[in-house]
Motif scaffolding. Structure first.
Motif, mmCIF file in Angstrom:
data_model
loop_
_atom_site.group_PDB
_atom_site.id
_atom_site.type_symbol
_atom_site.label_atom_id
_atom_site.label_comp_id
_atom_site.label_asym_id
_atom_site.label_seq_id
_atom_site.Cartn_x
_atom_site.Cartn_y
_atom_site.Cartn_z
ATOM 1 N N THR A 101 48.924 23.093 23.819
ATOM 2 C CA THR A 101 49.473 24.527 24.437
ATOM 3 C C THR A 101 48.997 24.543 25.690
ATOM 4 O OG1 THR A 101 47.817 25.194 22.949
ATOM 5 C CG2 THR A 101 49.904 25.666 22.243
ATOM 6 N N TRP A 102 47.840 23.795 25.991
ATOM 7 C CA TRP A 102 47.209 23.991 27.268
ATOM 8 C C TRP A 102 47.595 23.094 28.288
ATOM 9 C CZ3 TRP A 102 43.929 28.034 28.507
ATOM 10 C CH2 TRP A 102 43.510 28.646 27.513
ATOM 11 N N GLY A 118 49.119 22.997 36.221
ATOM 12 C CA GLY A 118 48.834 23.997 37.172
ATOM 13 C C GLY A 118 47.711 23.873 37.825
ATOM 14 N N ALA A 119 46.329 23.592 37.200
ATOM 15 C CA ALA A 119 45.274 23.679 37.857
ATOM 16 C C ALA A 119 45.025 22.162 38.636
ATOM 17 C CB ALA A 119 44.136 23.428 36.864
ATOM 18 N N THR A 154 46.474 20.337 45.991
ATOM 19 C CA THR A 154 46.975 20.831 47.256
ATOM 20 C C THR A 154 45.805 21.519 48.086
ATOM 21 O OG1 THR A 154 47.891 22.805 46.017
ATOM 22 C CG2 THR A 154 49.282 20.883 46.632
ATOM 23 N N GLY A 155 45.012 22.268 46.930
ATOM 24 C CA GLY A 155 43.928 23.069 47.588
ATOM 25 C C GLY A 155 42.773 22.427 48.247
ATOM 26 N N SER A 214 50.616 23.257 30.487
ATOM 27 C CA SER A 214 51.010 23.643 31.610
ATOM 28 C C SER A 214 49.710 24.179 32.408
ATOM 29 C CB SER A 214 51.899 24.710 31.218
ATOM 30 O OG SER A 214 51.657 25.791 31.023
ATOM 31 N N VAL A 215 48.460 24.631 31.680
ATOM 32 C CA VAL A 215 47.691 25.096 32.507
ATOM 33 C C VAL A 215 47.105 23.735 33.278
ATOM 34 C CG1 VAL A 215 45.179 26.105 32.177
ATOM 35 C CG2 VAL A 215 47.007 26.946 30.837
ATOM 36 N N ILE A 243 47.768 20.839 40.495
ATOM 37 C CA ILE A 243 48.496 21.096 41.453
ATOM 38 C C ILE A 243 47.506 21.909 42.440
ATOM 39 C CG2 ILE A 243 50.318 22.521 42.318
ATOM 40 C CD1 ILE A 243 52.027 21.774 39.839
ATOM 41 N N LEU A 244 47.094 23.119 41.751
ATOM 42 C CA LEU A 244 46.148 23.960 42.651
ATOM 43 C C LEU A 244 45.270 22.899 43.360
ATOM 44 C CD1 LEU A 244 45.635 27.194 40.969
ATOM 45 C CD2 LEU A 244 47.263 26.552 42.850
ATOM 46 N N LEU A 290 60.857 21.805 39.950
ATOM 47 C CA LEU A 290 59.594 22.099 40.739
ATOM 48 C C LEU A 290 58.561 21.392 40.270
ATOM 49 C CD1 LEU A 290 59.973 25.950 40.662
ATOM 50 C CD2 LEU A 290 60.685 24.610 42.610
ATOM 51 N N ALA A 312 56.186 19.043 42.619
ATOM 52 C CA ALA A 312 54.661 19.139 42.521
ATOM 53 C C ALA A 312 54.251 17.636 42.191
ATOM 54 C CB ALA A 312 54.394 20.157 41.355
#
Lengths: 326, 329
Positions: free
Chosen positions: B299-300, B306-307, B313-314, B302-303, B309-310, B254, B258
């Motif tokens: 630790t951040w 993720g951000a 694509t957003g 993957s945040v 990706i949003l 995934l 992405a």
């Protein structure tokens, strides 16, 4: 008489759910025949009833979003994040009483977190027009990331004993997770078939353009769908937390593809519009009978994956064949 | 050259640039050969995966099984070469991997092109099947003594050197393979009839069929080609890691998709460029390798991804939605 039963059987075989019911019964009979005294024992039945509800609830969440032609890849992220929030509340405030009230509070908080997470997904899909698969892939990473950041990646343990009620006790002699799953499945099924919301949801999944021309409030509908999915994921998170007696950012990572697989095996059309909760329930049962039964005759865990995948493709081939000949 | 601000490629390139500027500002040693070679090394396997995932997206499908194909191939290659063909040179090992990958890809191809099943479901199923088959019937233990050919390939370096502070940097020869894969795929997509047919199918299967494109044949080719690339990536991965761990790679699928979508490929099919894909992979590897330089704790990570990706694509989705509502009004 034979005429009648033949008609019944061919009717049964003409719907995806009917075929799945036959498969489910066949798997059960096969496993019972292979190791009758162990597979049919009460002990095995209860252990199965404790095992499957957690991923079955995730599959329900997946089903609801798939009916709109979407998907929710963030369910495991939401489940773990909500479990961690609940576990932090529980470990941070223990010390007084047996904690029943506290458990209630923590559950409410985690449900709220799950719904907020779902709302976020819904806003991205409905208002910004992101493809659901990407929106929830991104938010799934974000939720998991928050979970890692909150815990530093380690497990939260030392939960009060009252937590065990959700995942490890029985209600009226029935395992509580199973009771929870049955209630949720019935509720979801009723919402999908008996309310205008459910009808609109499937209508949108079948033909988004027609739904738009019918002046449906699509944005509101989609947001509610993802909130519902988030709430279901939070409940699954509670079950996992209770059964593991701890919470961690990477629990149940294999459940994501499993939930998708169960929904699709259950006859839910991943492009939207068609799917029945009974199909999903049958798919879950087939999977569980297969894994427990195979476990008993000494087949490794990895062979289960092989058999699940083969079952999925077999069912899909049969379904498309049947759709063509009709 | 006119810059098109609405394209994903531009957006991703700008984010990469900003990332590098910020990195250089907070740590002067960020702009070094060591950072660059780390980046290139991180992009070798991910880059091949991304090209494969992009090709499937362009054809209008989605493939989540390529990581399982890669893991299966690398493990089988290590087992078979160790047991029966230890004399196989490094190029033989790569070739063997490509053949195994092609066979697995052909299974996907038969199910998708032959039976006409939905791509997501087929590859979801074959992901479990390939992985389950490998772990049940071939083995679960990691292989630490690779066959000589793979060991030889693992030691091949393009550049080797020492930094000012005494640490070493190097660039693996497999980087050339990734370059070759990108070049070959570019040629197929842009210079052959087959490539244009892949785009046409992704745009509209029905239209493609009516202008006489052999849809099934092209689809079959796509999945076999993807299998070959995945097999290649698997053998390269284990040669570089000097171990064949059957639990590696699966779970990356995934993130790879992405990265490709970040680079502008669309899930609906018909769109996607190699430039975008390379930029998408660069960004993901950059974030993975050097987030700490910017003062963001690991630790951040993957945040952040993720951000991104949003955001990636957003923004285009939001622009498209605005354009649609404007034209409707």
């Amino acid at each position: 008489m034979t005429q009648h039963s033949q008609g019944f059987f061919s009717r049964l075989m003409s719907s995806p759910e009917g075929r799945l019911a036959v498969i489910c019964v066949a798997v059960f009979v096969l496993m019972a025949a292979l190791s009758p005294d162990r597979f049919l024992s009460t002990q095995n039945m209860t252990s199965m009833a404790f095992q499957f509800p957690e991923f079955a609830i995730l599959a329900l969440a997946m089903t609801v979003t798939m009916l709109t032609g979407g998907i929710d890849l963030s369910v495991v992220g939401i489940a773990n994040l909500t479990a961690i929030v609940a576990a932090m509340i529980l470990t941070g405030a223990t010390g007084s009483g047996d904690g029943t009230l506290l458990v209630m509070g923590a559950m409410a908080a985690s449900l709220a977190v799950g719904m907020v997470a779902g709302l976020f997904n819904g806003l991205l899909v409905a208002k910004l027009g992101l493809p659901p698969i990407l929106a929830t892939l991104g938010t799934g990473l974000i939720f998991t990331g928050f979970a890692i950041a909150l815990t530093g990646g380690s497990a939260i343990m030392g939960l009060p004993p009252a937590v065990a009620w959700i995942g490890n006790s029985t209600t009226f002699g029935i395992p509580t997770p199973l009771v929870l799953f049955v209630l949720l499945a019935v509720a979801t099924s009723l919402v999908l078939t008996r309310t205008s919301f459910g009808v609109k949801l499937r209508m949108y999944g079948a033909n988004p353009l027609a739904a738009r021309f019918a002046a449906m409030d699509i944005d509101g509908m989609l947001i509610r769908v993802y909130v519902a999915s988030g709430a279901l994921a939070a409940i699954a998170g509670m079950v996992v937390m209770s059964r593991a007696n701890s919470a961690k950012a990477d629990y149940g990572s294999s459940y994501l593809l499993l939930a998708v697989l169960i929904a699709v095996l259950g006859g839910v059309n991943p492009y939207g519009g068609y799917g029945k909760i009974i199909g999903v329930v049958l798919a879950v049962l087939s999977m569980q009978f297969l894994s427990s039964g195979l476990n008993m005759i000494g087949v490794s865990n990895f062979a289960r994956e092989l058999i699940w995948g083969s079952l999925l493709i077999f069912v899909m081939i049969v379904n498309t064949r049947a759709a063509r000949t009709r | 050259m006119k810059i098109d601000w609405t394209r994903n490629e531009t957006l991703v390139a700008l984010v990469i640039l900003a990332f590098c500027l910020l990195g250089a500002a907070s740590d002067p040693s960020f702009l070094s050969i060591a950072t660059l070679t780390d980046l290139l090394r991180g992009g070798i396997v991910l880059g091949i995966f991304a090209v494969a995932a992009m090709l499937v997206l362009i054809s209008g499908g989605i493939d989540v099984s390529f990581t399982a194909v890669a893991a299966f191939t690398m493990y089988v290659t290590a087992v078979v070469l160790n047991a029966a063909m230890p004399w196989m040179p490094w190029w033989g090992a790569l070739g063997f991997g490509m053949v195994v990958g092609a066979c697995l890809g052909a299974i996907n191809g038969i199910l998708i092109a032959g039976f006409g099943l939905p791509t997501l479901i087929v590859t979801l199923g074959t992901l479990s099947i390939f992985r389950g088959f490998m772990l049940t019937f071939i083995g679960q233990r990691q292989i630490t003594t690779l066959p000589p050919g793979m060991r030889e390939f693992g030691r091949m370096m393009l550049i080797r050197g020492e930094n000012a502070d005494g640490s070493f940097y190097n660039l693996h020869a497999a980087f050339l393979v990734t370059l070759l894969v990108v070049a070959l795929t570019w040629f197929i997509l842009q210079r052959t009839m087959l490539g244009r047919q892949i785009y046409a199918i992704g745009g509209s299967v029905e239209s493609a069929r009516r202008i006489g494109i052999n849809v099934r044949g092209v689809q079959f080719f796509v999945y076999v080609y993807v299998g070959i690339l995945a097999g290649l990536a698997g053998v390269i991965h284990s040669s570089m890691a000097r171990v064949a761990n059957p639990f590696d790679l699966v779970g990356l699928e995934l993130s790879v998709i992405a990265a490709v979508v970040l680079g502008g490929a669309r899930l609906a099919g018909g769109h996607g460029t190699l430039t975008g894909t390379v930029l998408g992979v660069t960004l993901i590897v950059l974030v993975r390798n050097s987030l700490v330089v910017l003062g963001i704790p690991a630790t951040w990570q993957s945040v952040t991804i993720g951000a991104l990706i949003l955001l990636g694509t957003g923004l285009p989705a939001w622009q498209a939605k605005r354009a649609a509502s404007r034209s409707a009004a």
